[in-house]
Design a protein around this motif. Structure first.
Motif, short mmCIF file in Angstrom:
data_model
loop_
_atom_site.label_atom_id
_atom_site.label_comp_id
_atom_site.label_asym_id
_atom_site.label_seq_id
_atom_site.Cartn_x
_atom_site.Cartn_y
_atom_site.Cartn_z
N MET A 141 -1.74 5.38 -8.51
CA MET A 141 -0.84 4.33 -8.89
C MET A 141 -1.14 3.60 -10.27
O MET A 141 -0.44 3.17 -11.01
N LEU A 142 -2.58 3.38 -10.37
CA LEU A 142 -3.29 2.70 -11.28
C LEU A 142 -2.98 3.47 -12.63
O LEU A 142 -3.12 2.84 -13.91
N GLU A 143 -2.68 4.53 -12.68
CA GLU A 143 -2.68 5.50 -13.82
C GLU A 143 -1.08 5.03 -14.47
O GLU A 143 -1.29 5.05 -15.87
N LYS A 144 -0.26 4.83 -13.64
CA LYS A 144 0.96 4.35 -14.32
C LYS A 144 1.53 3.17 -14.22
O LYS A 144 2.67 2.78 -14.69
N PHE A 145 0.85 2.35 -13.45
CA PHE A 145 1.31 0.99 -12.95
C PHE A 145 0.45 -0.13 -13.15
O PHE A 145 -0.95 0.11 -13.07
N ASP A 146 0.66 -1.16 -13.53
CA ASP A 146 -0.31 -2.45 -13.41
C ASP A 146 -0.03 -2.97 -12.13
O ASP A 146 1.29 -2.87 -11.61
N VAL A 147 -1.09 -3.58 -11.43
CA VAL A 147 -0.82 -3.86 -9.97
C VAL A 147 -1.37 -5.34 -9.94
O VAL A 147 -2.49 -5.79 -10.46
N GLU A 148 -0.77 -6.09 -9.28
CA GLU A 148 -1.36 -7.54 -8.90
C GLU A 148 -1.18 -7.80 -7.32
O GLU A 148 -0.14 -7.24 -6.71
N ASP A 149 -2.27 -8.23 -6.77
CA ASP A 149 -2.50 -8.38 -5.58
C ASP A 149 -1.88 -9.83 -5.34
O ASP A 149 -2.34 -10.60 -6.01
N ILE A 150 -1.07 -9.87 -4.25
CA ILE A 150 -0.71 -11.45 -4.06
C ILE A 150 -1.38 -11.95 -2.99
O ILE A 150 -1.57 -11.53 -1.93
N PRO A 151 -1.99 -13.01 -3.52
CA PRO A 151 -2.96 -13.62 -2.69
C PRO A 151 -2.36 -14.27 -1.29
O PRO A 151 -0.82 -14.68 -1.58
N LEU A 152 -2.69 -14.58 -0.29
CA LEU A 152 -2.18 -15.35 0.77
C LEU A 152 -1.39 -16.75 0.60
O LEU A 152 -0.62 -17.00 1.15
N GLU A 153 -2.24 -17.34 -0.43
CA GLU A 153 -1.53 -18.65 -0.68
C GLU A 153 0.16 -18.81 -1.37
O GLU A 153 0.39 -19.73 -1.52
N ARG A 154 0.20 -17.56 -1.82
CA ARG A 154 1.42 -17.28 -2.44
C ARG A 154 2.54 -16.76 -1.66
O ARG A 154 3.84 -16.67 -2.00
N GLN A 155 1.99 -16.32 -0.43
CA GLN A 155 3.02 -15.68 0.47
C GLN A 155 3.64 -17.13 1.37
O GLN A 155 2.98 -18.11 1.56
N ASP A 156 4.55 -16.68 2.31
CA ASP A 156 5.02 -17.48 3.35
C ASP A 156 3.78 -18.15 4.19
O ASP A 156 2.87 -17.26 4.61
N SER A 157 4.01 -19.35 4.50
CA SER A 157 2.85 -20.03 5.20
C SER A 157 2.56 -19.53 6.68
O SER A 157 1.64 -19.51 7.24
N LEU A 158 3.78 -19.17 7.18
CA LEU A 158 3.88 -18.76 8.60
C LEU A 158 3.84 -17.04 8.64
O LEU A 158 3.29 -16.61 9.47
N PHE A 159 4.50 -16.67 7.79
CA PHE A 159 4.76 -14.82 7.80
C PHE A 159 3.81 -14.43 6.84
O PHE A 159 4.34 -13.82 5.86
N ARG A 160 2.48 -14.20 7.25
CA ARG A 160 1.51 -13.40 6.27
C ARG A 160 0.48 -13.19 7.21
O ARG A 160 0.19 -13.57 8.47
N SER A 161 -0.28 -12.29 6.74
CA SER A 161 -1.48 -11.67 7.51
C SER A 161 -2.48 -11.15 6.50
O SER A 161 -2.15 -10.45 5.77
N GLU A 162 -3.71 -11.35 6.76
CA GLU A 162 -4.78 -10.84 5.83
C GLU A 162 -4.72 -9.06 5.99
O GLU A 162 -5.30 -8.48 5.15
N ASP A 163 -4.15 -8.61 7.17
CA ASP A 163 -4.27 -7.25 7.31
C ASP A 163 -3.05 -6.50 6.64
O ASP A 163 -2.74 -5.50 6.39
#
Length: 178
Positions: A141-163
């Protein structure tokens, strides 16, 4: 193979705007027959500030790949996206049932189509591809795409999981030299 479409149970999902999305799930069947936690996390992520509370979806041409129940596509269509939910042919009845059940919430468009990855194409360019629990992070995937990991603090405060990892991919643009 999927169970008969008349053997379903409903999962109610409340959107941030208070509307209730109803998603039919099959009592018996393959992995695409139920709403998985990753899809719930993604549904709530598209309502975050990263997408102006969901308003950024209005008018976008969106494809959900490996849709199963189509929940993520229905969510995006409720925010005004023009969505094609796709999966194997046996999931078309379930995806169509969920689109029809939620038609009164959809402010964009939503259609279901069969799509086998790597064997078929929709034949058009889209603004966004959505998927939940469909790909496993891979060096290719890294060969064709730039990738951003979305940190937990930018996700919904109730619907998120470290997993559950949310990643945004952008197709790399290459400049030919020489």
């Amino acid at each position: 193979m999927s169970a008969p479409i008349d053997n379903t149970f409903i999962r109610d999902l409340e959107m941030k705007n208070g509307e209730q999305i109803k998603i039919h799930q099959l009592e018996v069947g393959d992995v695409g027959c139920v709403v998985w936690d990753a899809a719930l996390v993604m549904c709530r992520y598209i309502e975050t500030g990263d997408f102006d509370g969901g308003n950024s979806w209005r008018g976008l041409d969106v494809v959900e790949v490996g849709a199963g129940t189509g929940v993520l596509g229905v969510y995006a269509a409720a925010y005004g996206a023009n969505v094609t939910v796709t999966d194997l042919p046996e999931f078309l009845p379930l995806m169509n049932l969920n689109i029809d059940t939620n038609r009164h919430h959809i402010t964009g468009t939503a259609v279901a189509e069969s799509l086998k990855w790597g064997e078929e194409s929709l034949g058009r360019t889209v603004d966004c591809v959505l998927m939940a629990d469909c790909i496993y992070y891979d060096k290719l995937m890294l060969e064709k795409f730039d990738v951003e990991d979305i940190p937990l603090e930018r996700q919904d405060s109730l619907f998120r999981s470290e997993d559950i990892l949310i990643k945004r991919f952008w197709k790399k643009t290459f400049t030919e030299v020489g």
